[in-house]
Scaffold this active site. Structure first.
Site: not given
Ligand code: PEP
Ligand code: MG
Length: 549
Positions: A194, A299, A432, A454-455, A502
């Site tokens: 953190h 988000r 995702e 990311n996912d 994103c």
């Molecule tokens: C992603 O998965 O790329 C995304 C933008 O959502 P989060 O990081 O909130 O899962």
């Molecule tokens: Mg995601």
């Protein structure tokens, strides 16, 4: 591996000591070393009766609570969340009750509080859930603040402009000091802690993992970001090199800042839309709207993670309306709550053995329609204030999108019947889950698509996004990931559907040219990355024929 290296200079000068660490927050600092006073909390003097001990503890908790509340007043984003978590623990009656039982059984107020908090800390430290584990340090902070208040000792005051050397630092100490001109050198610590996150947000240079070495309080020191080093008693020559590197770093930072307000265009003239990702409405306060083409991802989990419980319709409506008003007619994409997986929300998400492949995102929202309907109503009402786009997370099959659209329509007609102003927003989905990226045409009902890299990466490569050991696998420029992104971009171009990206890959300068080359022309990135992303776009030439490898 040798971590420390001594360089001899002349006999009268202390010799230079170079200590290698990891960069938790980029930057350079030059100042006297300030060694943390690692003295134990002074002894608490027990009272005459257990009741007086219990009262002393209550008073100490109140003092620690007031100190924390003062910090909350000036905090934003992650700092706000950490302090709110701490405040909720200080107000948690079950801790006091447990401590009072121990006091009545014969322990002093300090020992009783320590025992109760230590057991809570160890349950956090040993949790399988990374989010829960990360709060262990925040609880240690809560424990020590109360112990210090019990003894009446003053909190550590640190001089300005110093390089603070400690094993680690508690979030409240970090947040209660003005670090401008100085930096952090931590013997332990982690780049994902953190405090590391807070240091990055405030632009305070920080090195972690420096290990054990001897030094004195009076030494001069350099935090040499580019070399990932803490240099104690630097030689004249090192100092000269440091000054040059710091100047270059400053110039690069300024150059990037210059780009923030410009349009994003590649060298060969392709216009790219750059939007912003936010997690909290307050993040837009410091961002001029003309720096971005709108909000590409808001988000909404932050609204749901509060100790006071799940949010009602009105709180959500006000948060969404604030961002739409700020955007002044530019599109605002708000994602419906993405609870579960790596974002557990008390009272909403479920305990699962494999949470990343479980009840999360749209699945959880559709299962808990009482909660989801409140968010839908808030969104429908907010849509009156500007061009709102609603984005559904973790969609795997078209039926989820269809069911969500039905719920929006049902709530819109119920609001209209009650004479409440509302408007149907555009509804799109996150891409995702590989099933969507492979066959995007099945989701033709979606009015836009946004790639959550990311996912998507973790599901394509079976490599968890929060496991540092797998970072070499979980790459946005893996050919399989890029092929899927290209497939979605092609579908969008052929059918006139906007496709944005994103996830964090959109602000990785090593990846941006590859994303542009596979057809992505809309990126949504964190506020701090806007200048960097635009600079990287301006340096990319799509006519040079380089294919992504
Ligand atoms: C992603 O998965 O790329 C995304 C933008 O959502 P989060 O990081 O909130 O899962
Ligand atoms: Mg995601």
């Amino acid at each position: 591996m040798t971590r420390c290296m001594k360089r001899s200079t002349n006999a009268l000068m202390p010799s230079q000591l170079d200590i290698k660490g990891q960069v938790a927050s980029e930057g350079f600092a030059d100042g006297p070393l300030w060694l943390a006073k690692n003295h134990p909390v002074p002894n608490y003097r027990r009272q005459d009766t257990w009741q007086a001990d219990a009262l002393a503890l209550t008073n100490a908790i109140a003092i620690a609570g007031a100190q924390t509340a003062e910090l909350v007043g000036n905090a934003h984003d992650d700092a706000f969340d950490i302090l709110e978590f701490q405040l909720a623990r200080l107000e948690d009656a079950s801790f006091v009750e447990a401590a009072n039982e121990l006091i009545e059984a014969g322990l002093g107020a300090d020992m009783a509080w320590r025992e109760v908090l230590n057991s809570e800390i160890s349950s956090h430290e040993t949790s399988d859930d990374a989010h829960f584990r990360a709060h262990a340090v925040d609880l240690r902070d809560v424990r020590d603040r109360v112990l210090v208040a019990l003894t009446g000792a003053a909190a550590e005051t640190i001089a300005k402009g110093v390089i603070y050397l400690a094993d680690d630092i508690l979030p409240s100490l970090f947040l209660s000091h003005d670090w401008r001109g100085g930096g952090l050198a931590l013997r332990a610590g982690s780049v994902t802690s953190h405090v590391a996150m807070l240091a990055r947000q405030q632009g305070i240079p920080a090195l972690v993992g420096l290990g054990d070495f001897a030094c004195s309080d009076t030494s001069s020191a350099l935090l040499y970001g580019g070399r990932e080093m803490l240099i104690i008693s630097p030689s004249d020559q090192t100092r000269k090199q440091f000054d040059l590197a710091r100047k270059d770093f400053g110039a690069a930072q300024r150059r990037v800042q210059d780009f923030s307000g410009r349009a994003a265009v590649t060298r060969d003239g392709t216009a790219v839309r750059v939007l912003v990702n936010i997690t909290d409405p307050s993040e837009v306060d410091a961002l001029p709207i003309d720096h971005v083409d709108g909000v590409g991802l808001m988000r909404t989990e932050f609204l749901f993670g509060h100790a006071s419980g799940l949010p009602g319709e009105e709180i959500q409506y006000l948060a969404y309306k604030k961002v739409l008003n700020w955007a002044a007619g530019k599109p605002v994409t708000i994602r419906t709550v993405d609870a579960g997986g790596d974002k557990p929300i008390k009272g909403f998400s479920e305990d699962e053995t494999n949470a990343l492949l479980g009840m999360r995102g749209i699945r959880l929202a559709l299962k808990n329609q009482n909660i989801f309907r409140l968010q839908i109503r808030a969104l429908l009402r907010a849509a009156v204030h500007g061009p709102l786009k609603v984005m559904l997370p973790m969609v795997a099959v078209p039926q989820e999108l269809e069911e969500a659209v039905r719920l929006f329509e049902a709530e819109a007609s119920s609001l209209a019947q009650d004479g409440i102003a509302c408007r149907m927003p555009e509804i799109g989905i996150m891409v995702e889950i590989p099933s969507v990226a492979i066959l995007p045409h099945r989701f033709s009902q979606a009015s836009f698509l946004s790639i959550g890299s990311n996912d998507l990466i973790q599901y394509v490569l079976a490599a968890a996004r929060d496991n540092g050991q797998l970072a070499c696998l979980a790459r946005a420029d893996d050919p399989a990931v890029l092929a899927l992104i290209a497939n979605v971009a092609k579908y969008g171009a052929e059918h006139g559907v906007d496709v944005s990206l994103c996830g964090d890959a959109g602000s990785d300068v090593a990846v941006i040219p590859k994303l542009l080359r596979v057809g992505i022309t809309i990126l949504s990135v964190a506020p701090a990355r806007i200048g960097l992303v635009k600079a990287s776009i301006s340096e990319t030439d799509l006519s040079d024929g380089n294919e992504p490898s």
